[in-house]
Motif scaffolding. Structure first.
Motif, PDB file in Angstrom:
ATOM      1  N   ALA A 254       3.884  -6.519  -1.445  1.00 12.72           N
ATOM      2  CA  ALA A 254       4.121  -5.093  -1.264  1.00 12.72           C
ATOM      3  C   ALA A 254       5.382  -4.856  -0.443  1.00 12.72           C
ATOM      4  O   ALA A 254       6.209  -4.001  -0.785  1.00 12.72           O
ATOM      5  N   LEU A 255       5.549  -5.632   0.618  1.00  9.07           N
ATOM      6  CA  LEU A 255       6.765  -5.500   1.426  1.00  9.07           C
ATOM      7  C   LEU A 255       7.994  -5.792   0.590  1.00  9.07           C
ATOM      8  O   LEU A 255       9.013  -5.102   0.683  1.00  9.07           O
TER       9      LEU A 255
ATOM     10  N   THR B 286      -2.048  -0.733  -0.743  1.00  8.31           N
ATOM     11  CA  THR B 286      -2.025   0.146   0.425  1.00  8.31           C
ATOM     12  C   THR B 286      -0.673   0.091   1.122  1.00  8.31           C
ATOM     13  O   THR B 286      -0.074   1.128   1.435  1.00  8.31           O
ATOM     14  N   VAL B 287      -0.200  -1.142   1.344  1.00  7.97           N
ATOM     15  CA  VAL B 287       1.088  -1.273   2.034  1.00  7.97           C
ATOM     16  C   VAL B 287       2.201  -0.656   1.189  1.00  7.97           C
ATOM     17  O   VAL B 287       3.103   0.011   1.704  1.00  7.97           O
ATOM     18  N   LEU B 288       2.117  -0.846  -0.130  1.00  5.84           N
ATOM     19  CA  LEU B 288       3.163  -0.299  -1.003  1.00  5.84           C
ATOM     20  C   LEU B 288       3.114   1.233  -1.001  1.00  5.84           C
ATOM     21  O   LEU B 288       4.153   1.898  -0.943  1.00  5.84           O
ATOM     22  N   ALA B 289       1.903   1.777  -1.053  1.00  5.58           N
ATOM     23  CA  ALA B 289       1.780   3.236  -1.064  1.00  5.58           C
ATOM     24  C   ALA B 289       2.382   3.829   0.198  1.00  5.58           C
ATOM     25  O   ALA B 289       2.972   4.917   0.172  1.00  5.58           O
TER      26      ALA B 289
ATOM     27  N   ASP C 278      -0.196   5.776   7.090  1.00  3.97           N
ATOM     28  CA  ASP C 278       0.740   5.090   7.983  1.00  3.97           C
ATOM     29  C   ASP C 278       0.005   4.145   8.907  1.00  3.97           C
ATOM     30  O   ASP C 278       0.391   2.998   9.102  1.00  3.97           O
ATOM     31  N   LEU C 279      -1.074   4.658   9.479  1.00  2.00           N
ATOM     32  CA  LEU C 279      -1.834   3.861  10.439  1.00  2.00           C
ATOM     33  C   LEU C 279      -2.438   2.637   9.760  1.00  2.00           C
ATOM     34  O   LEU C 279      -2.316   1.502  10.259  1.00  2.00           O
ATOM     35  N   VAL C 280      -3.042   2.865   8.587  1.00  2.00           N
ATOM     36  CA  VAL C 280      -3.671   1.754   7.873  1.00  2.00           C
ATOM     37  C   VAL C 280      -2.616   0.721   7.490  1.00  2.00           C
ATOM     38  O   VAL C 280      -2.807  -0.484   7.678  1.00  2.00           O
TER      39      VAL C 280
ATOM     40  N   LEU D  84      -2.459  -3.169   8.682  1.00  2.00           N
ATOM     41  CA  LEU D  84      -2.461  -4.303   7.756  1.00  2.00           C
ATOM     42  C   LEU D  84      -1.293  -5.243   8.049  1.00  2.00           C
ATOM     43  O   LEU D  84      -1.442  -6.460   8.028  1.00  2.00           O
ATOM     44  N   LEU D  85      -0.132  -4.652   8.332  1.00  2.00           N
ATOM     45  CA  LEU D  85       1.038  -5.488   8.618  1.00  2.00           C
ATOM     46  C   LEU D  85       0.806  -6.309   9.883  1.00  2.00           C
ATOM     47  O   LEU D  85       1.157  -7.489   9.953  1.00  2.00           O
TER      48      LEU D  85
END
Lengths: 546, 238, 210, 204
Positions: free
Chosen positions: C107-108, D16-19, D29-31, D35-36
């Motif tokens: 995703a990153l 989720t990260v992509l969205a 943003d928080l989620v 995750l990161l």
């Protein structure tokens, strides 16, 4: 310990080949070459010494007995072997042999001639190999069929078909369209599909698909149920040594007496012939080159080089923009400076960063240093002190953000400023009056990147620059200058300092000559010598790479 | 712009799916020849005959950060090497820059069986990784050096060491700054996005081939888009 | 006189010379130095990973304030499962953790590539050739930029399109542009390496007090 | 389950990260950030695996007396030296001994190893430019002009310097941009295959 019969090196127990020279270590099992008498490993099909074929073809009856236990037990293995491009080497070798007759370039030409008229640029259907699926009985699942057939057809044959067959691909059979399996379930589906094919059905598979491949199906058919099962799992067993031999033998026969073909097929003599070192002449040349370069750097440094002459080359655009961006900052601006080079790049990057920090200091900016590299803060601190910035008033050190992109992303998307403590004293940021008003990344007036590798530069541009509106400028090593140019051109970077040479320009514009200005002539001289070496190389007759 | 990005990604995913089905039905598409990968296969043959190991380096990247995609390309090659190694008994030695990628190496070892080669984690520092991998080359004396993935300048250290031991090399990188050194120091190189296609070329799996096809379709859309944009801009429409 | 920094300077000088000796011949000292370097760097990286990430982001929050940070149990579990990868039989247990890393990493990568490179670079390629807008030099440069980027993209076509003659001509033009870029990048890379060499030789001269 | 759970984890966490890249929403943003952060922690655990790998690989090399086993002892000792001092000192990586080792052992070694690249690049260039092909000639020509531009800084031949700037910012940049766009496409294709569960590099 086993001692190598060839060179005497001691090898680990159980080793099959010598660590030093690659000779087989178990000569008692070896095969004596009929031509030259050299002992070869039983796996070898060709003599390591003279290249002659070692074995007569094993007749089909010889094979099966030892192979039986090899029938895969676990379903996963079945999938694995089916996916494998079984007769790939054969296909490749054949492709090579084909090239003897028809060189690559011509063949492409020919195809182009044939298909010039009809072929549109982008239409999915047109770009596949023409491959007719065999009319398979309905109970067979498509996954198996496609992969199996795909493997069976050697490349050269496909190419031949491609020329002969009409271009319009045959529409897929109806049942194929129906059974679309989403890939998520693929493994789960594939296994039963495999198991479901009864051996007798497998044996009935039409074989005109692959006339050149050794038709193993016949053998399977003759020998009852169990042997039939082996026929079913053909792609698995094709990798066993006894199966390999016929493939090689064909090539060996082809190449007997014809060195030309042997060369083209690239069947080099085995192990010991692998060159261990580059030829001595090459090594000597390289040593000479290294020595010349070393002197080209050392001598100007020892005798001292005159400073830059007064000629005034035009300042590069990126440097000009960089300077203007910094110049336009109002006094007291907040500047975030990222020290993202690995320590070994410090040699060039410090020369780049120094004039910029000096300029920022002259403008009365408040500077915060940050880094993605664990060693960055220490380097940044040393440089900040060298420039003469006062800690706590003119600059603070924010330390290191772990996790390159993840860290930057967190930094860029977060509403509040994630770095809460300074690196040197561990005090909360609020306790520095000069930096109290920083609440988030968007509160900075300028971000300066000092980057020694593309990943960190790109990381800032992509993860932070795309999120916030703060202008960014970058100082990079010379090697990254062409890499960063597109980002300068697109406006993602407002200025660019590409290496020490650009830093020398910056110092000239700033009017404060320093390290970069001093080193630039040495660098220029060394580069001139390097250019001469490269030109000399291009004039000599081609070597190993020609 | 965000809507456009999402649309682009959805289209991309759609084409991936279509291409996947197409490949499953029609078989392998006709791909442009890539000599480096043909050479790689020849190298595997020689490895079988000599019994000497292969060395595979999936680059100086990580799994879990932005270079995941490039690292995955390198890991795809490693998977191929392990698969072949497991079948033919070629020892596969691999060196790793980052432990996350190393764990994938253990995965392949577990899936395709131990090959007799070793898995070396060296150090997550670029120059040091290359110097350390060069030492591994010296100790293990592989016959072929395969280096594919995200590489920085340190690649040159590795390839010059391999060159001085007379190893054949197949290498590829994506970073434009490093590519000229990949190109000039090895005979067989994959440049830029060819790195991502390596797995599709080697394994011929429909899933991997679908990626290559979808990539070409999107490339075509991009080219058309740029061309139309340039024409409109020249005419003064936008 | 014999303070640690003074000793360090000479140790550093000695090690620098040892590495340069590799150019003359691969020798015992060079190999020793490289293996020390590998060990030190690995140890250092592990130390940083523990101190900066595990301790600061996982262990301390969990110990000091377990209630608010209860979510950290997830990465803790995933991390421990990851270690199972080293075991030959239980390796599959760690698949979940690897899946998580691959998912986030992918995703990153996509997000970065789209937002950071694909769109801005595509938009930057869309430039005017109109002499009235940009003048002759600008139009000429923009034309080269456009042709270069397009033809390089064409060069990388994988599936068959290059069989057409015209397209192959575009692709060869792309190859030429790639070679120009390579030439430039080769030169600038060499500039960087020479600069690094200068700084090392400068260091040697400084220590011996030239 | 053994197969499905990893796929779900990869697809959901990835999407989720992509969205989060395209949608601005406080919760997302928080989620995404969480995750990161988790990914960073999980990756740090991999370093423990790395430690075990180094230890066991090199111990086994010593045990079997494989070629160059003496150096393996050096690797293990050097690693433990840093780790022991790093954990003894409360500052960890910034403690006195570890800093000393970094400043006077790791840094000079690393910097010098990278300085060797000047020599290697030059000999690679010497070899490569002997290829008598059109491509090689174009590359040689560009390299020569750019190097001349850099060398010209010490003379009054400033047009060379301007030519270098033009090459870097126009034709070379066109090539670099093409490569960058292509690589971005490749990254997107590779990444998307993971995000839609088509490619499962984590699965058995």
């Amino acid at each position: 310990m086993i001692y190598c019969p060839n060179c005497g090196t001691a090898n680990r127990e159980g080793s099959r080949y010598c660590n030093q020279c690659g000779a087989p270590l178990t000569p008692e099992e070896g095969i004596k070459c009929q031509i030259c008498g050299a002992i070869n490993s039983p796996e070898n099909e060709k003599c390591t010494n003279c290249g002659a074929s070692l074995k007569p073809a094993p007749s089909p009856e010889e094979k099966p007995a030892e192979e039986l236990p090899k029938v895969p037990v676990f379903p996963e293995e079945i999938i694995l072997t089916l996916e494998e491009e079984a007769p790939d080497f054969l296909a490749d070798l054949r492709a090579k042999a084909q090239e003897v007759v028809l060189p690559e370039e011509e063949r492409v030409e020919e195809e182009a001639e044939e298909e010039k008229e009809e072929e549109p640029i982008i239409i999915l259907e047109e770009r596949y190999e023409e491959e007719e699926l065999p009319p398979t009985p309905a109970e067979e699942k498509p996954t198996v069929t496609v992969e199996y057939r795909e493997e069976e057809l050697p490349d050269w044959l496909k190419e031949a078909k491609e020329i002969v067959l009409p271009l319009e691909p045959s529409p897929p059979a109806d049942w194929l369209k129906e059974v679309e399996i989403p890939w998520l379930e693929e493994e789960i589906v594939e296994v039963p599909a495999l198991a479901e094919i009864p051996p007798w059905l497998e044996a009935l598979r039409p074989i005109e698909e692959a006339p050149a491949a050794p038709p193993p199906e016949e053998e399977a058919e003759e020998k009852g149920v169990l042997q039939g099962l082996k026929g079913l799992l053909k792609p698995a067993t094709i990798f066993e040594p006894p199966e390999k031999i016929p493939l090689r033998r064909e090539v060996a026969e082809l190449s007997l007496g014809s060195e030309e073909i042997q060369k083209l097929v690239k069947l080099k003599p085995a192990a010991p012939a692998v060159k261990i070192k580059a030829p001595p002449k090459e090594i000597r040349t390289h040593r000479l080159i290294h020595f010349i370069l070393f002197l080209a750097v050392l001598i100007p440094m020892l005798i001292g080089w005159p400073s830059m002459p007064s000629g005034s080359p035009p300042t590069p655009l990126g440097v000009e923009k960089f300077f203007q961006t910094v110049e336009a900052l109002p006094p007291g601006s907040f500047v975030l400076v990222a020290f993202d080079y690995e320590p070994y790049m410090a040699g060039e990057m410090e020369a780049v960063a120094y004039p910029v920090l000096a300029h920022l200091k002259g403008k009365g900016c408040r500077i915060a240093l940050i880094s993605l590299n664990p060693m960055g803060p220490a380097l940044a601190q040393a440089l900040g002190e060298r420039v003469g910035l006062r800690y706590g008033e003119e600059f603070i050190n924010l330390g290191y953000i772990p996790g390159v992109e993840a860290g930057l992303r967190a930094l860029g998307t977060s509403e509040d400023w994630l770095v809460r403590y300074d690196y040197l004293q561990g005090k909360p940021l609020d306790s520095f009056p000069a930096f109290q008003s920083i609440k988030g990344l968007k509160d900075w007036n300028l971000i300066v990147l000092f980057s020694g590798q593309s990943s960190t530069l790109l990381g800032w541009i992509e993860q932070v620059g795309s999120v916030i509106e703060v202008p960014m400028v970058a100082g990079v090593i010379s090697g990254l200058k062409p890499y960063a140019e597109p980002y300068l051109n697109s406006g993602q970077l407002k200025g660019l300092l590409g290496g020490m040479t650009d830093a020398a320009f910056y110092e000239a514009v700033l009017g404060k000559p320093s390290e970069a200005t001093r080193a630039a002539p040495v660098q220029a001289f060394a580069l001139l010598i390097a250019l001469l070496v490269i030109l000399a190389g291009s004039l000599t007759r081609g070597g190993s790479h020609a | 712009m965000n809507e456009l990005s999402v649309a682009f990604l959805l289209f991309f995913a759609l084409f991936l799916y279509i291409a996947f089905i197409e490949v499953r039905i029609r078989g392998k598409p006709n791909l442009r020849p890539m000599p480096a990968l043909d050479f790689l296969k020849e190298g595997l043959q020689r490895a079988i005959e000599s019994g000497r190991p292969l060395h595979v380096s999936p680059g100086t990247g990580t799994v879990g950060e932005k270079d995941t995609a490039e690292t995955l390309a390198g890991l795809g090659l490693l998977e191929y090497a392990h698969r072949q190694g497991g079948l033919y008994g070629i020892p596969v030695t691999s060196t790793f820059f980052h432990p996350t990628a190393m764990l994938s190496g253990y995965d392949f070892k577990r899936r395709f069986g131990p090959t007799g080669g070793r898995i070396y984690f060296i150090a997550p520092e670029r120059g040091i990784y290359a110097a350390g991998a060069a030492e591994v080359l010296k100790n293990e004396r592989p016959i072929l050096n395969l280096a594919l993935g995200p590489f920085g300048y340190e690649f040159l250290l590795l390839s010059e060491a391999a060159e001085s031991y007379g190893l054949d090399q197949v290498a590829g990188a994506t970073d434009p700054a490093v590519l000229p050194f990949v190109y000039s120091s090895t005979e067989h190189s994959l440049i830029g996005e060819e790195v991502f296609a390596a797995k599709a070329y080697l394994s011929k799996e429909p899933k991997a081939l679908a990626g290559v096809i979808a990539q070409d379709v999107m490339r075509f859309i991009l080219i058309i888009g740029i061309t139309v944009g340039v024409i409109l801009k020249t005419l003064g429409v936008i | 006189m014999l303070n640690p920094d003074f000793i360090g300077q000479w140790v550093a000088l000695f090690l620098t010379l040892v590495v340069f000796s590799y150019l003359i011949k691969d020798n015992f000292l060079y190999r020793l130095a490289i293996h020390i370097l590998v060990g030190v760097a690995a140890g250092y990286a592990l130390l940083v990973a523990y101190k900066a990430v595990l301790e600061k982001m996982l262990i301390l929050p969990l110990l000091q304030d377990p209630q608010t940070n209860v979510g950290l149990v997830v990465p803790l579990t995933l991390g421990l499962l990851l270690l199972a990868k080293l075991l030959p039989r239980m390796g599959w247990v760690g698949n979940v953790s690897m899946a998580f890393l691959f998912g986030v990493g992918a995703a990153l990568a996509i997000g970065g590539a789209m937002v950071g490179t694909l769109w801005p670079q595509t938009l930057a390629s869309i430039s005017s050739f109109n002499l009235a807008h940009v003048g002759l030099p600008g139009a000429f440069n923009n034309f080269i930029l456009f042709i270069g980027a397009i033809s390089v993209l064409f060069y990388f076509y994988f599936t068959g399109a290059q069989r057409r003659k015209a397209l192959r001509a575009v692709a060869s033009l792309g190859k030429a542009f790639i070679m120009i870029a390579f030439g430039a990048l080769f030169a600038t890379g060499l500039v960087t390496f020479v600069t690094l060499l200068i700084s090392r030789i400068n260091f040697i001269l400084e220590v011996v007090g030239w | 389950m053994r197969k499905v759970i990893p796929i779900l984890v990869a697809v959901l966490s990835g999407l989720t990260v992509l969205a989060d890249f395209f949608i601005t929403h406080p919760i997302l943003d928080l989620v995404g950030r969480t995750l990161l952060q988790w990914a960073m922690i999980v990756a740090a655990f991999a370093f423990v695996a790395g430690l075990l790998n180094i230890f066991f690989t090199h111990t086994s090399r010593v045990f079997h007396r494989e070629k160059g086993w003496g150096y393996s002892i050096v690797v293990i000792l050097a690693m433990w030296a840093v780790l022991v001092f790093g954990f003894l000192e409360p500052e960890g990586p910034h403690g006195y001994v570890v800093s000393w080792i970094f400043r006077y052992v790791q840094y000079p070694l690393q910097a010098t190893v990278m300085a060797l690249l000047a020599f290697f690049a030059l000999s690679a260039g010497y070899r490569a430019f002997r290829r008598r092909t059109l491509e090689s000639t174009i590359m040689l020509l560009t390299t020569s002009l750019v190097l001349l531009g850099y060398a010209a800084i010490m003379t009054d031949l400033w047009p060379m310097s301007a030519l270098k700037e033009w090459i870097l910012s126009v034709p070379a940049m066109a090539g670099v941009r093409g490569i960058l766009l292509g690589v971005a496409l490749g990254i997107t294709a590779t990444g998307l295959r993971i995000l839609i569960g088509m490619d499962k590099p984590y699965s058995d």
